[in-house]
Write a protein that holds these residues in place. Sequence first.
Motif, PDB file in Angstrom:
ATOM      1  N   SER A  32       0.834  -1.196   0.000  1.00 30.59           N
ATOM      2  CA  SER A  32       0.000   0.000   0.000  1.00 30.59           C
ATOM      3  C   SER A  32       0.869   1.246   0.000  1.00 30.59           C
ATOM      4  CB  SER A  32      -0.889   0.025   1.242  1.00 30.59           C
ATOM      5  OG  SER A  32      -1.754  -1.067   1.253  1.00 30.59           O
ATOM      6  N   HIS A  33       0.435   2.234  -0.775  1.00 32.14           N
ATOM      7  CA  HIS A  33       1.109   3.523  -0.754  1.00 32.14           C
ATOM      8  C   HIS A  33       0.182   4.521  -0.071  1.00 32.14           C
ATOM      9  CE1 HIS A  33       3.810   6.728  -1.844  1.00 32.14           C
ATOM     10  NE2 HIS A  33       2.774   7.411  -2.289  1.00 32.14           N
ATOM     11  N   PHE A  34       0.712   5.292   0.828  1.00 31.08           N
ATOM     12  CA  PHE A  34      -0.074   6.264   1.565  1.00 31.08           C
ATOM     13  C   PHE A  34       0.317   7.672   1.140  1.00 31.08           C
ATOM     14  CE2 PHE A  34      -0.331   2.469   4.065  1.00 31.08           C
ATOM     15  CZ  PHE A  34      -1.645   2.464   4.490  1.00 31.08           C
ATOM     16  N   THR A  35      -0.672   8.537   1.044  1.00 29.94           N
ATOM     17  CA  THR A  35      -0.428   9.925   0.665  1.00 29.94           C
ATOM     18  C   THR A  35       0.134  10.692   1.861  1.00 29.94           C
ATOM     19  OG1 THR A  35      -2.612  10.705   1.330  1.00 29.94           O
ATOM     20  CG2 THR A  35      -2.383   9.846  -0.931  1.00 29.94           C
ATOM     21  N   ASP A  36       0.728  11.847   1.572  1.00 26.32           N
ATOM     22  CA  ASP A  36       1.227  12.699   2.649  1.00 26.32           C
ATOM     23  C   ASP A  36       0.095  13.055   3.608  1.00 26.32           C
ATOM     24  OD1 ASP A  36       3.659  12.550   1.402  1.00 26.32           O
ATOM     25  OD2 ASP A  36       3.781  14.685   0.869  1.00 26.32           O
ATOM     26  N   GLN A  37      -1.079  13.338   3.081  1.00 31.21           N
ATOM     27  CA  GLN A  37      -2.210  13.713   3.943  1.00 31.21           C
ATOM     28  C   GLN A  37      -2.613  12.552   4.857  1.00 31.21           C
ATOM     29  OE1 GLN A  37      -3.543  16.911   4.191  1.00 31.21           O
ATOM     30  NE2 GLN A  37      -4.311  15.961   6.055  1.00 31.21           N
ATOM     31  N   GLN A  38      -2.593  11.330   4.358  1.00 33.71           N
ATOM     32  CA  GLN A  38      -2.913  10.171   5.197  1.00 33.71           C
ATOM     33  C   GLN A  38      -1.896  10.002   6.321  1.00 33.71           C
ATOM     34  OE1 GLN A  38      -3.162   7.482   1.776  1.00 33.71           O
ATOM     35  NE2 GLN A  38      -5.200   6.859   2.493  1.00 33.71           N
ATOM     36  N   LEU A  39      -0.626  10.273   6.027  1.00 37.08           N
ATOM     37  CA  LEU A  39       0.417  10.175   7.044  1.00 37.08           C
ATOM     38  C   LEU A  39       0.219  11.246   8.116  1.00 37.08           C
ATOM     39  CD1 LEU A  39       3.483   9.584   4.694  1.00 37.08           C
ATOM     40  CD2 LEU A  39       2.225   7.850   6.000  1.00 37.08           C
ATOM     41  N   VAL A  40      -0.062  12.470   7.698  1.00 32.30           N
ATOM     42  CA  VAL A  40      -0.310  13.566   8.626  1.00 32.30           C
ATOM     43  C   VAL A  40      -1.551  13.262   9.473  1.00 32.30           C
ATOM     44  CG1 VAL A  40      -1.044  15.995   8.721  1.00 32.30           C
ATOM     45  CG2 VAL A  40       0.883  15.313   7.260  1.00 32.30           C
ATOM     46  N   ASP A  41      -2.612  12.797   8.841  1.00 35.76           N
ATOM     47  CA  ASP A  41      -3.843  12.463   9.568  1.00 35.76           C
ATOM     48  C   ASP A  41      -3.589  11.376  10.613  1.00 35.76           C
ATOM     49  OD1 ASP A  41      -5.188  14.323   8.039  1.00 35.76           O
ATOM     50  OD2 ASP A  41      -6.178  12.842   6.750  1.00 35.76           O
ATOM     51  N   PHE A  42      -2.732  10.424  10.297  1.00 38.86           N
ATOM     52  CA  PHE A  42      -2.396   9.352  11.234  1.00 38.86           C
ATOM     53  C   PHE A  42      -1.778   9.938  12.507  1.00 38.86           C
ATOM     54  CE2 PHE A  42       0.323   6.217  13.183  1.00 38.86           C
ATOM     55  CZ  PHE A  42      -0.403   5.044  13.116  1.00 38.86           C
ATOM     56  N   TYR A 101      -2.094  12.986  13.770  1.00 34.13           N
ATOM     57  CA  TYR A 101      -3.123  13.686  14.544  1.00 34.13           C
ATOM     58  C   TYR A 101      -4.051  12.691  15.255  1.00 34.13           C
ATOM     59  CZ  TYR A 101      -2.020  18.270  12.484  1.00 34.13           C
ATOM     60  OH  TYR A 101      -1.411  19.447  12.108  1.00 34.13           O
ATOM     61  N   ALA A 102      -4.436  11.642  14.563  1.00 36.85           N
ATOM     62  CA  ALA A 102      -5.339  10.647  15.158  1.00 36.85           C
ATOM     63  C   ALA A 102      -4.665   9.924  16.322  1.00 36.85           C
ATOM     64  CB  ALA A 102      -5.798   9.645  14.093  1.00 36.85           C
ATOM     65  N   GLU A 103      -3.370   9.643  16.193  1.00 37.65           N
ATOM     66  CA  GLU A 103      -2.638   8.966  17.266  1.00 37.65           C
ATOM     67  C   GLU A 103      -2.627   9.831  18.523  1.00 37.65           C
ATOM     68  OE1 GLU A 103       1.241   8.098  19.463  1.00 37.65           O
ATOM     69  OE2 GLU A 103       0.820   9.851  18.212  1.00 37.65           O
ATOM     70  N   ALA A 104      -2.371  11.121  18.382  1.00 41.70           N
ATOM     71  CA  ALA A 104      -2.370  12.030  19.537  1.00 41.70           C
ATOM     72  C   ALA A 104      -3.760  12.131  20.158  1.00 41.70           C
ATOM     73  CB  ALA A 104      -1.873  13.406  19.119  1.00 41.70           C
ATOM     74  N   ARG A 105      -4.774  12.129  19.330  1.00 47.87           N
ATOM     75  CA  ARG A 105      -6.144  12.223  19.858  1.00 47.87           C
ATOM     76  C   ARG A 105      -6.508  10.988  20.674  1.00 47.87           C
ATOM     77  NH1 ARG A 105     -11.670  14.040  16.744  1.00 47.87           N
ATOM     78  NH2 ARG A 105     -13.003  13.778  18.569  1.00 47.87           N
ATOM     79  N   LEU A 106      -6.095   9.800  20.211  1.00 48.39           N
ATOM     80  CA  LEU A 106      -6.351   8.585  20.993  1.00 48.39           C
ATOM     81  C   LEU A 106      -5.738   8.713  22.385  1.00 48.39           C
ATOM     82  CD1 LEU A 106      -5.765   5.708  18.408  1.00 48.39           C
ATOM     83  CD2 LEU A 106      -7.947   6.434  19.405  1.00 48.39           C
ATOM     84  N   LEU A 107      -4.532   9.260  22.466  1.00 45.41           N
ATOM     85  CA  LEU A 107      -3.884   9.432  23.767  1.00 45.41           C
ATOM     86  C   LEU A 107      -4.641  10.424  24.638  1.00 45.41           C
ATOM     87  CD1 LEU A 107      -0.141   9.452  22.681  1.00 45.41           C
ATOM     88  CD2 LEU A 107      -1.370   7.639  23.904  1.00 45.41           C
ATOM     89  N   ASP A 108      -5.034  11.564  24.068  1.00 46.12           N
ATOM     90  CA  ASP A 108      -5.746  12.577  24.848  1.00 46.12           C
ATOM     91  C   ASP A 108      -7.120  12.096  25.300  1.00 46.12           C
ATOM     92  OD1 ASP A 108      -3.601  14.271  24.641  1.00 46.12           O
ATOM     93  OD2 ASP A 108      -4.460  15.467  23.017  1.00 46.12           O
ATOM     94  N   GLU A 109      -7.725  11.212  24.531  1.00 47.79           N
ATOM     95  CA  GLU A 109      -9.029  10.653  24.905  1.00 47.79           C
ATOM     96  C   GLU A 109      -8.890   9.391  25.743  1.00 47.79           C
ATOM     97  OE1 GLU A 109     -11.150  10.278  21.195  1.00 47.79           O
ATOM     98  OE2 GLU A 109     -11.436  12.459  21.049  1.00 47.79           O
TER      99      GLU A 109
END
Length: 164
Positions: A2-12, A14-22
């Motif tokens: 699988s190839h991931f776009t820059d936006q998918q990497l950036v979104d990952f 942000y999502a990882e930090a949100r899981l921690l904060d929640e």
Amino acid sequence: MSHFTDQQLVDFVYAEARLLDEQRFEQWLELFCDDGYYWMPLSHDQTDPILQGSLMYEDKLLLRVRVERLAGQRTFSQQPRSRSHHLLAQPQIEVDHPWHQPQNGQYVVRAAFHYAEAREDEQNLYAGWATLQLQALDGTLRIKQKRVDLLNCDAAHRNIQLFM
């Protein structure tokens, strides 16, 4: 592969930090490869987590132990529970990093952060950079290593209860 776009990497990131904060720690732990690591160096420009001391260098098993401890009713240092907040700068794709090889499903993303951890009347503020080495596995991204470089890594720190 699988190839991931820059936006998918950036979104990952942000999502990882949100899981921690929640405090969705079980879901956060699932983001790691089975042989993944969470590393917080003790000195600037540290290159070896094994032969040099680290604030933390935990494999997935040790991360699981910490997650279970945080969820435990007998974890008195977490009653009441600590809370956290990540404020991330725009994550950057580290194309010059030797591990970054999109053709092999390997990506490196770095984000500067401010991190606050609070419990009762005490709040601690940390600043630094998080560098995530991401591996594409079965069409999803997984963390091979998360390196957290604190601005004041060589200072005396109180107990860091959660994950940055």
